[in-house]
Design a protein around this motif. Structure first.
Motif, PDB file in Angstrom:
ATOM      1  N   ASP A  38       0.822  -1.213   0.000  1.00 41.44           N
ATOM      2  CA  ASP A  38       0.000   0.000   0.000  1.00 41.44           C
ATOM      3  C   ASP A  38       0.855   1.261   0.000  1.00 41.44           C
ATOM      4  O   ASP A  38       0.750   2.112   0.886  1.00 41.44           O
ATOM      5  CB  ASP A  38      -0.955  -0.011   1.199  1.00 41.44           C
ATOM      6  N   ASN A  39       1.719   1.350  -1.013  1.00 40.99           N
ATOM      7  CA  ASN A  39       2.526   2.560  -1.214  1.00 40.99           C
ATOM      8  C   ASN A  39       3.373   2.881   0.019  1.00 40.99           C
ATOM      9  O   ASN A  39       3.394   4.023   0.503  1.00 40.99           O
ATOM     10  CB  ASN A  39       1.623   3.748  -1.576  1.00 40.99           C
ATOM     11  N   SER A  40       4.081   1.881   0.523  1.00 40.65           N
ATOM     12  CA  SER A  40       4.906   2.059   1.727  1.00 40.65           C
ATOM     13  C   SER A  40       5.970   3.124   1.501  1.00 40.65           C
ATOM     14  O   SER A  40       6.778   3.012   0.571  1.00 40.65           O
ATOM     15  CB  SER A  40       5.599   0.748   2.096  1.00 40.65           C
ATOM     16  N   PRO A  41       6.032   4.144   2.349  1.00 33.82           N
ATOM     17  CA  PRO A  41       7.051   5.182   2.177  1.00 33.82           C
ATOM     18  C   PRO A  41       8.460   4.735   2.535  1.00 33.82           C
ATOM     19  O   PRO A  41       9.426   5.447   2.244  1.00 33.82           O
ATOM     20  CB  PRO A  41       6.572   6.301   3.114  1.00 33.82           C
ATOM     21  N   ASP A  42       8.600   3.562   3.160  1.00 29.99           N
ATOM     22  CA  ASP A  42       9.929   3.115   3.581  1.00 29.99           C
ATOM     23  C   ASP A  42      10.646   2.287   2.512  1.00 29.99           C
ATOM     24  O   ASP A  42      11.737   1.764   2.757  1.00 29.99           O
ATOM     25  CB  ASP A  42       9.837   2.314   4.880  1.00 29.99           C
ATOM     26  N   GLY A  43      10.049   2.151   1.310  1.00 27.97           N
ATOM     27  CA  GLY A  43      10.727   1.440   0.226  1.00 27.97           C
ATOM     28  C   GLY A  43      10.509  -0.055   0.196  1.00 27.97           C
ATOM     29  O   GLY A  43      11.256  -0.783  -0.476  1.00 27.97           O
ATOM     30  N   THR A  44       9.483  -0.544   0.890  1.00 25.45           N
ATOM     31  CA  THR A  44       9.190  -1.981   0.882  1.00 25.45           C
ATOM     32  C   THR A  44       9.030  -2.511  -0.535  1.00 25.45           C
ATOM     33  O   THR A  44       9.586  -3.561  -0.892  1.00 25.45           O
ATOM     34  CB  THR A  44       7.897  -2.271   1.683  1.00 25.45           C
ATOM     35  N   ALA A  45       8.279  -1.813  -1.370  1.00 21.28           N
ATOM     36  CA  ALA A  45       8.015  -2.280  -2.736  1.00 21.28           C
ATOM     37  C   ALA A  45       9.297  -2.387  -3.552  1.00 21.28           C
ATOM     38  O   ALA A  45       9.456  -3.325  -4.350  1.00 21.28           O
ATOM     39  CB  ALA A  45       7.022  -1.347  -3.428  1.00 21.28           C
ATOM     40  N   GLN A  46      10.216  -1.466  -3.371  1.00 25.53           N
ATOM     41  CA  GLN A  46      11.470  -1.513  -4.130  1.00 25.53           C
ATOM     42  C   GLN A  46      12.297  -2.734  -3.744  1.00 25.53           C
ATOM     43  O   GLN A  46      12.942  -3.355  -4.599  1.00 25.53           O
ATOM     44  CB  GLN A  46      12.284  -0.241  -3.902  1.00 25.53           C
ATOM     45  N   ILE A  47      12.280  -3.091  -2.479  1.00 24.01           N
ATOM     46  CA  ILE A  47      12.991  -4.300  -2.042  1.00 24.01           C
ATOM     47  C   ILE A  47      12.403  -5.523  -2.737  1.00 24.01           C
ATOM     48  O   ILE A  47      13.137  -6.407  -3.205  1.00 24.01           O
ATOM     49  CB  ILE A  47      12.886  -4.448  -0.508  1.00 24.01           C
ATOM     50  N   VAL A  48      11.073  -5.585  -2.820  1.00 20.32           N
ATOM     51  CA  VAL A  48      10.414  -6.700  -3.503  1.00 20.32           C
ATOM     52  C   VAL A  48      10.792  -6.716  -4.982  1.00 20.32           C
ATOM     53  O   VAL A  48      11.083  -7.776  -5.552  1.00 20.32           O
ATOM     54  CB  VAL A  48       8.886  -6.622  -3.325  1.00 20.32           C
ATOM     55  N   LYS A  49      10.800  -5.553  -5.619  1.00 21.72           N
ATOM     56  CA  LYS A  49      11.170  -5.471  -7.036  1.00 21.72           C
ATOM     57  C   LYS A  49      12.584  -5.995  -7.266  1.00 21.72           C
ATOM     58  O   LYS A  49      12.847  -6.702  -8.247  1.00 21.72           O
ATOM     59  CB  LYS A  49      11.057  -4.024  -7.513  1.00 21.72           C
ATOM     60  N   ASP A  50      13.484  -5.643  -6.382  1.00 19.69           N
ATOM     61  CA  ASP A  50      14.867  -6.121  -6.522  1.00 19.69           C
ATOM     62  C   ASP A  50      14.929  -7.642  -6.388  1.00 19.69           C
ATOM     63  O   ASP A  50      15.677  -8.315  -7.118  1.00 19.69           O
ATOM     64  CB  ASP A  50      15.753  -5.470  -5.462  1.00 19.69           C
ATOM     65  N   LEU A  51      14.136  -8.200  -5.487  1.00 21.89           N
ATOM     66  CA  LEU A  51      14.138  -9.647  -5.286  1.00 21.89           C
ATOM     67  C   LEU A  51      13.445 -10.393  -6.424  1.00 21.89           C
ATOM     68  O   LEU A  51      13.695 -11.587  -6.630  1.00 21.89           O
ATOM     69  CB  LEU A  51      13.468  -9.996  -3.958  1.00 21.89           C
ATOM     70  N   GLN A  52      12.585  -9.721  -7.168  1.00 21.80           N
ATOM     71  CA  GLN A  52      11.903 -10.367  -8.291  1.00 21.80           C
ATOM     72  C   GLN A  52      12.903 -10.861  -9.343  1.00 21.80           C
ATOM     73  O   GLN A  52      12.638 -11.849 -10.026  1.00 21.80           O
ATOM     74  CB  GLN A  52      10.903  -9.407  -8.938  1.00 21.80           C
ATOM     75  N   LYS A  53      14.026 -10.206  -9.456  1.00 23.19           N
ATOM     76  CA  LYS A  53      15.058 -10.644 -10.405  1.00 23.19           C
ATOM     77  C   LYS A  53      15.636 -11.991  -9.984  1.00 23.19           C
ATOM     78  O   LYS A  53      15.994 -12.816 -10.827  1.00 23.19           O
ATOM     79  CB  LYS A  53      16.170  -9.590 -10.481  1.00 23.19           C
ATOM     80  N   GLU A  54      15.708 -12.206  -8.680  1.00 27.16           N
ATOM     81  CA  GLU A  54      16.254 -13.456  -8.140  1.00 27.16           C
ATOM     82  C   GLU A  54      15.223 -14.577  -8.162  1.00 27.16           C
ATOM     83  O   GLU A  54      15.581 -15.753  -8.347  1.00 27.16           O
ATOM     84  CB  GLU A  54      16.740 -13.204  -6.710  1.00 27.16           C
ATOM     85  N   GLY A  57       9.267 -15.342 -11.789  1.00 28.24           N
ATOM     86  CA  GLY A  57       8.189 -16.301 -11.977  1.00 28.24           C
ATOM     87  C   GLY A  57       7.615 -16.867 -10.700  1.00 28.24           C
ATOM     88  O   GLY A  57       6.664 -17.658 -10.737  1.00 28.24           O
ATOM     89  N   ARG A  58       8.171 -16.459  -9.555  1.00 22.52           N
ATOM     90  CA  ARG A  58       7.681 -16.950  -8.265  1.00 22.52           C
ATOM     91  C   ARG A  58       7.256 -15.820  -7.333  1.00 22.52           C
ATOM     92  O   ARG A  58       6.460 -16.035  -6.425  1.00 22.52           O
ATOM     93  CB  ARG A  58       8.757 -17.783  -7.560  1.00 22.52           C
ATOM     94  N   LEU A  59       7.803 -14.635  -7.547  1.00 22.73           N
ATOM     95  CA  LEU A  59       7.521 -13.489  -6.684  1.00 22.73           C
ATOM     96  C   LEU A  59       6.818 -12.407  -7.500  1.00 22.73           C
ATOM     97  O   LEU A  59       7.327 -11.963  -8.533  1.00 22.73           O
ATOM     98  CB  LEU A  59       8.824 -12.940  -6.093  1.00 22.73           C
ATOM     99  N   PHE A  60       5.666 -11.984  -7.003  1.00 23.19           N
ATOM    100  CA  PHE A  60       4.855 -11.001  -7.715  1.00 23.19           C
ATOM    101  C   PHE A  60       4.538  -9.831  -6.786  1.00 23.19           C
ATOM    102  O   PHE A  60       4.513  -9.985  -5.565  1.00 23.19           O
ATOM    103  CB  PHE A  60       3.561 -11.651  -8.219  1.00 23.19           C
ATOM    104  N   LEU A  61       4.298  -8.680  -7.386  1.00 23.65           N
ATOM    105  CA  LEU A  61       4.048  -7.462  -6.611  1.00 23.65           C
ATOM    106  C   LEU A  61       2.874  -6.706  -7.205  1.00 23.65           C
ATOM    107  O   LEU A  61       2.806  -6.495  -8.415  1.00 23.65           O
ATOM    108  CB  LEU A  61       5.293  -6.569  -6.625  1.00 23.65           C
ATOM    109  N   GLU A  62       1.958  -6.344  -6.340  1.00 28.40           N
ATOM    110  CA  GLU A  62       0.867  -5.451  -6.697  1.00 28.40           C
ATOM    111  C   GLU A  62       0.980  -4.212  -5.813  1.00 28.40           C
ATOM    112  O   GLU A  62       0.981  -4.325  -4.590  1.00 28.40           O
ATOM    113  CB  GLU A  62      -0.498  -6.113  -6.483  1.00 28.40           C
ATOM    114  N   GLN A  63       1.103  -3.046  -6.421  1.00 23.73           N
ATOM    115  CA  GLN A  63       1.214  -1.794  -5.678  1.00 23.73           C
ATOM    116  C   GLN A  63      -0.094  -1.021  -5.754  1.00 23.73           C
ATOM    117  O   GLN A  63      -0.670  -0.864  -6.832  1.00 23.73           O
ATOM    118  CB  GLN A  63       2.352  -0.941  -6.234  1.00 23.73           C
ATOM    119  N   ARG A  64      -0.548  -0.537  -4.602  1.00 24.41           N
ATOM    120  CA  ARG A  64      -1.797   0.202  -4.547  1.00 24.41           C
ATOM    121  C   ARG A  64      -1.518   1.637  -4.088  1.00 24.41           C
ATOM    122  O   ARG A  64      -0.526   1.901  -3.413  1.00 24.41           O
ATOM    123  CB  ARG A  64      -2.785  -0.479  -3.597  1.00 24.41           C
TER     124      ARG A  64
END
Length: 243
Positions: A38-54, A57-64
């Motif tokens: 939910d649009n975390s100001p602490d950068g949670t979504a960016q950490i997930v995006k970085d891990l998606q490369k690793e 096909g197993r890690l997905f992110l929906e940002q609201r």
């Protein structure tokens, strides 16, 4: 693609999310993960995006946009899971209060032991809570007793947020009719599954309070749960509760 998806709502969980995801992906059974941020100001979504490369096909992110509430995050995740043909859909917190290793026990309860909905239960075998002050333990335990009394559900931990659903349960419940957004959401989902005659099983787990980040509990969430349960029961008695 795995047959199971773990839905994890996040808001300011940068301190926990990387370690949690690595724990889930290290399990012996492969499970996919959807993070609903939910649009975390602490950068949670960016950490997930970085891990998606690793974990492609197993890690997905929906940002609201903005903080919209726990219940709506799970509904968003459930709809996403159903549209992607997962057979087993889990919900869990991002703060390590739920042990990732217990995901396999919930999975087995549904996939191998015949449950339609498996609840990671703090109160099935006593009180299995670590690091909570006694006042909060009593509040949670009494709340579950109260909900059991009002709804007549034979579930010891009615407010639990660690759950595995068979997709048939989520297909049967009218997700757009779910009213609550806080912890009462957990009660409402179980109650409607119960009224639809799905088999609910409780799997004893140990709940450990977060050590990183801040709790999202508030007086408004507690009030919603107390009065919302009575409202649901009355609507059921008068035939006005939409399942």
């Amino acid at each position: 693609m795995s047959d199971g998806l773990v839905v994890i709502p996040t808001y300011n969980e940068a301190e926990n999310i990387s370690r949690l995801l690595r724990n889930v992906f290290s399990l012996q059974r492969a499970l996919d993960v959807l993070v609903v941020d939910d649009n975390s100001p602490d950068g949670t979504a960016q950490i997930v995006k970085d891990l998606q490369k690793e974990y492609e096909g197993r890690l997905f992110l929906e940002q609201r946009e903005g903080k919209q509430g726990l219940g709506t995050a799970y509904i968003h995740g459930f709809k996403w899971a159903l549209s992607h043909d997962y057979a087993y859909i889990f919900e869990m917190d991002a703060d390590f209060s739920h042990n990732p290793n217990d995901l396999l026990r919930l999975y087995n309860a549904c996939a191998k032991q015949g449950a339609d909905l498996a609840v990671g239960s703090r109160y099935k075998t006593g009180v299995n809570v670590v690091n909570w002050p006694m006042s909060r333990v009593l509040l949670s335990w009494i709340a579950s007793k109260y909900v059991r009394f009002i709804t007549r559900m034979n579930v010891c931990d009615t407010t639990a947020g660690f759950v595995c659903y068979k997709r048939e349960v989520l297909e049967a419940i009218q997700l757009d009719k779910i009213r609550f957004v806080g912890y009462a959401f957990q009660i409402e989902m179980k109650y409607k599954a119960y009224l639809l005659n799905f088999k609910i099983t409780e799997v004893p787990v140990i709940f450990t309070d977060r050590t990183q980040g801040e709790s999202k509990m508030s007086k408004g969430i507690i009030s919603e749960a107390i009065f919302g349960v009575i409202g649901m029961r009355l609507k059921r008695l008068f035939g006005r509760l939409e399942l």
